[in-house]
Design a protein around this motif. Structure first.
Motif, PDB file in Angstrom:
ATOM      1  N   ASP A  67      33.963  12.628  -7.564  1.00  0.00           N
ATOM      2  CA  ASP A  67      32.569  13.032  -7.372  1.00  0.00           C
ATOM      3  C   ASP A  67      32.496  14.547  -7.541  1.00  0.00           C
ATOM      4  N   LEU A  68      31.980  14.990  -8.670  1.00  0.00           N
ATOM      5  CA  LEU A  68      31.968  16.421  -8.981  1.00  0.00           C
ATOM      6  C   LEU A  68      31.025  17.213  -8.089  1.00  0.00           C
ATOM      7  N   ALA A  69      30.159  16.513  -7.330  1.00  0.00           N
ATOM      8  CA  ALA A  69      29.272  17.190  -6.385  1.00  0.00           C
ATOM      9  C   ALA A  69      29.870  17.253  -4.985  1.00  0.00           C
ATOM     10  N   SER A  70      31.065  16.725  -4.794  1.00  0.00           N
ATOM     11  CA  SER A  70      31.673  16.652  -3.467  1.00  0.00           C
ATOM     12  C   SER A  70      32.366  17.948  -3.085  1.00  0.00           C
ATOM     13  N   ASP A  71      32.612  18.083  -1.788  1.00  0.00           N
ATOM     14  CA  ASP A  71      33.379  19.226  -1.305  1.00  0.00           C
ATOM     15  C   ASP A  71      34.792  19.193  -1.860  1.00  0.00           C
ATOM     16  N   GLN A  72      35.310  18.005  -2.085  1.00  0.00           N
ATOM     17  CA  GLN A  72      36.642  17.849  -2.667  1.00  0.00           C
ATOM     18  C   GLN A  72      36.711  18.508  -4.045  1.00  0.00           C
ATOM     19  N   ALA A  73      35.707  18.259  -4.881  1.00  0.00           N
ATOM     20  CA  ALA A  73      35.670  18.874  -6.212  1.00  0.00           C
ATOM     21  C   ALA A  73      35.478  20.382  -6.125  1.00  0.00           C
ATOM     22  N   ARG A  74      34.659  20.828  -5.169  1.00  0.00           N
ATOM     23  CA  ARG A  74      34.452  22.266  -4.994  1.00  0.00           C
ATOM     24  C   ARG A  74      35.757  22.948  -4.618  1.00  0.00           C
ATOM     25  N   ARG A  75      36.509  22.343  -3.712  1.00  0.00           N
ATOM     26  CA  ARG A  75      37.769  22.954  -3.292  1.00  0.00           C
ATOM     27  C   ARG A  75      38.781  22.988  -4.436  1.00  0.00           C
ATOM     28  N   PHE A  76      38.748  21.977  -5.290  1.00  0.00           N
ATOM     29  CA  PHE A  76      39.640  21.967  -6.439  1.00  0.00           C
ATOM     30  C   PHE A  76      39.295  23.104  -7.408  1.00  0.00           C
ATOM     31  N   GLU A  78      37.350  25.930  -6.736  1.00  0.00           N
ATOM     32  CA  GLU A  78      37.135  27.261  -6.199  1.00  0.00           C
ATOM     33  C   GLU A  78      38.113  27.686  -5.115  1.00  0.00           C
ATOM     34  N   GLY A  79      38.963  26.765  -4.667  1.00  0.00           N
ATOM     35  CA  GLY A  79      39.769  27.051  -3.480  1.00  0.00           C
ATOM     36  C   GLY A  79      41.088  27.741  -3.733  1.00  0.00           C
ATOM     37  N   GLY A  80      41.413  28.012  -4.971  1.00  0.00           N
ATOM     38  CA  GLY A  80      42.704  28.623  -5.257  1.00  0.00           C
ATOM     39  C   GLY A  80      43.755  27.571  -5.563  1.00  0.00           C
ATOM     40  N   LEU A  81      44.907  28.039  -6.051  1.00  0.00           N
ATOM     41  CA  LEU A  81      45.937  27.141  -6.554  1.00  0.00           C
ATOM     42  C   LEU A  81      46.466  26.188  -5.481  1.00  0.00           C
ATOM     43  N   ALA A  82      46.773  26.697  -4.287  1.00  0.00           N
ATOM     44  CA  ALA A  82      47.368  25.856  -3.253  1.00  0.00           C
ATOM     45  C   ALA A  82      46.403  24.758  -2.820  1.00  0.00           C
ATOM     46  N   GLU A  83      45.126  25.128  -2.637  1.00  0.00           N
ATOM     47  CA  GLU A  83      44.151  24.132  -2.215  1.00  0.00           C
ATOM     48  C   GLU A  83      43.880  23.128  -3.327  1.00  0.00           C
ATOM     49  N   ALA A  84      43.842  23.586  -4.553  1.00  0.00           N
ATOM     50  CA  ALA A  84      43.659  22.673  -5.680  1.00  0.00           C
ATOM     51  C   ALA A  84      44.811  21.677  -5.774  1.00  0.00           C
ATOM     52  N   MET A  85      46.031  22.143  -5.517  1.00  0.00           N
ATOM     53  CA  MET A  85      47.181  21.242  -5.556  1.00  0.00           C
ATOM     54  C   MET A  85      47.088  20.198  -4.442  1.00  0.00           C
ATOM     55  N   ASP A  86      46.578  20.586  -3.271  1.00  0.00           N
ATOM     56  CA  ASP A  86      46.393  19.617  -2.197  1.00  0.00           C
ATOM     57  C   ASP A  86      45.414  18.521  -2.610  1.00  0.00           C
ATOM     58  N   VAL A  87      44.310  18.912  -3.233  1.00  0.00           N
ATOM     59  CA  VAL A  87      43.327  17.938  -3.694  1.00  0.00           C
ATOM     60  C   VAL A  87      43.946  17.030  -4.751  1.00  0.00           C
ATOM     61  N   GLN A  88      44.660  17.638  -5.699  1.00  0.00           N
ATOM     62  CA  GLN A  88      45.309  16.860  -6.760  1.00  0.00           C
ATOM     63  C   GLN A  88      46.250  15.821  -6.169  1.00  0.00           C
ATOM     64  N   ARG A  89      47.073  16.220  -5.230  1.00  0.00           N
ATOM     65  CA  ARG A  89      48.045  15.304  -4.647  1.00  0.00           C
ATOM     66  C   ARG A  89      47.386  14.244  -3.788  1.00  0.00           C
ATOM     67  N   ASP A  90      46.305  14.592  -3.126  1.00  0.00           N
ATOM     68  CA  ASP A  90      45.586  13.596  -2.326  1.00  0.00           C
ATOM     69  C   ASP A  90      45.175  12.411  -3.190  1.00  0.00           C
ATOM     70  N   ILE A  91      44.713  12.696  -4.403  1.00  0.00           N
ATOM     71  CA  ILE A  91      44.234  11.616  -5.277  1.00  0.00           C
ATOM     72  C   ILE A  91      45.394  10.901  -5.954  1.00  0.00           C
ATOM     73  N   ARG A  92      46.324  11.640  -6.520  1.00  0.00           N
ATOM     74  CA  ARG A  92      47.402  10.972  -7.257  1.00  0.00           C
ATOM     75  C   ARG A  92      48.310  10.174  -6.330  1.00  0.00           C
ATOM     76  N   ASP A  93      48.347  10.519  -5.032  1.00  0.00           N
ATOM     77  CA  ASP A  93      49.156   9.746  -4.093  1.00  0.00           C
ATOM     78  C   ASP A  93      48.599   8.345  -3.876  1.00  0.00           C
ATOM     79  N   ILE A  94      47.313   8.145  -4.147  1.00  0.00           N
ATOM     80  CA  ILE A  94      46.757   6.788  -4.095  1.00  0.00           C
ATOM     81  C   ILE A  94      47.465   5.922  -5.128  1.00  0.00           C
ATOM     82  N   MET A  95      47.549   6.410  -6.355  1.00  0.00           N
ATOM     83  CA  MET A  95      48.161   5.643  -7.439  1.00  0.00           C
ATOM     84  C   MET A  95      49.644   5.414  -7.172  1.00  0.00           C
ATOM     85  N   LEU A  96      50.311   6.421  -6.620  1.00  0.00           N
ATOM     86  CA  LEU A  96      51.723   6.276  -6.280  1.00  0.00           C
ATOM     87  C   LEU A  96      51.913   5.165  -5.256  1.00  0.00           C
TER      88      LEU A  96
END
Length: 267
Positions: A67-76, A78-96
């Motif tokens: 959801d590109l309007a979500s806070d999750q997308a905003r943090r990815f 605008e939040g900097g590299l570390a926060e973006a990586m947290d968001v990325q891993r939160d989603i890809r860990d579902i598939m894992l």
């Protein structure tokens, strides 16, 4: 669990029907839905009361991705590299977790299955869709790479390198008919037949021995990554020897010799 929860779980015997429940946003992923999906599939790893999972979406779509309007997308963004990586891993860990859990997963798809929603379906084991299903790797359309949250790993293994490249490099829609031709889907059925078609698969899997079904998924995924034919054979040998010493095989053999249906759920 309330009806407005982002993830609905309905228990039908030893099968769980899991519904993405943000229909007003085409079931797009936000922080809460992402967390609930990840936690649900991670918990499945040690559960034996649930044999099979059916994953579907409420409303007009399966899942429209992030959801590109979500806070999750905003943090990815605008939040900097570390926060973006947290968001990325939160989603890809579902598939894992979906690939790691021993329960077969059926994805019932309709409407949009875009971006991360497309990869949710790829991470399932069996995919059934309606004719209106439209799949794509939408990441590349918004300035990201087309390879995201497992798409570059899963898609080529399911349909081959060249068709996968045409989808990941362009973000173009993949129709249900084309996906069926490529072998990505097991069935394309009318919307009203989606659940009954899934039930036929469930009935066939529920007729198997529980541990045999779990170990078949494990062996199947291992063999997709096996470095050689011999490595795949070694895993198959291991599984058959373990299962051959289980009561279920003795019951299955007796049932075959006695020309009756096996009773795997009985002690």
């Amino acid at each position: 669990m309330t009806k407005d929860a982002p993830l609905l779980i309905e228990r039908r015997g030893d099968v769980e029907w899991v519904t993405l429940n943000r229909p007003g946003r085409l079931n797009a992923l936000d922080d809460r839905l992402t967390a609930e999906l990840r936690d649900y599939f991670e918990r499945l790893y040690r559960r034996r009361d649930c044999r099979i999972v059916v994953l579907r979406g409420a409303g007009r779509a399966f899942c429209a991705g992030l959801d590109l309007a979500s806070d999750q997308a905003r943090r990815f963004a605008e939040g900097g590299l570390a926060e973006a990586m947290d968001v990325q891993r939160d989603i890809r860990d579902i598939m894992l977790a979906m690939r790691r859990c021993p329960q077969p997963i059926l994805a019932l798809m309709h409407g949009a299955a875009a971006g991360g929603g497309f990869v949710l379906a790829l991470a399932a084991d069996i995919r059934i869709a309606t004719p209106d299903t439209r799949m794509n790797a939408a990441f590349i359309k918004v300035g990201l790479g087309g390879c995201d949250v497992g798409a570059s790993y899963l898609l080529p293994r399911l349909i081959g390198a060249s068709p996968a490249a045409s989808i990941l490099f362009t973000g173009r829609d993949l129709s249900a008919d084309r996906a069926l031709t490529l072998g990505l889907l097991s069935d394309v059925v009318a919307p009203e037949a989606l659940e009954s078609t899934a039930e036929a698969y469930l009935a066939a899997m529920r007729a198997t021995a529980p541990e045999a079904l779990r170990m078949t998924k494990q062996c199947f995924n291992h063999s997709l990554d096996a470095p050689s034919f011999e490595a795949a054979l070694a895993m198959e040998d291991r599984n058959q020897l373990l299962l051959g010493n289980e009561p279920a095989f003795r019951e299955g053999r007796a049932a075959f010799l006695e020309k009756r249906a096996p009773r795997f759920d009985q002690p």
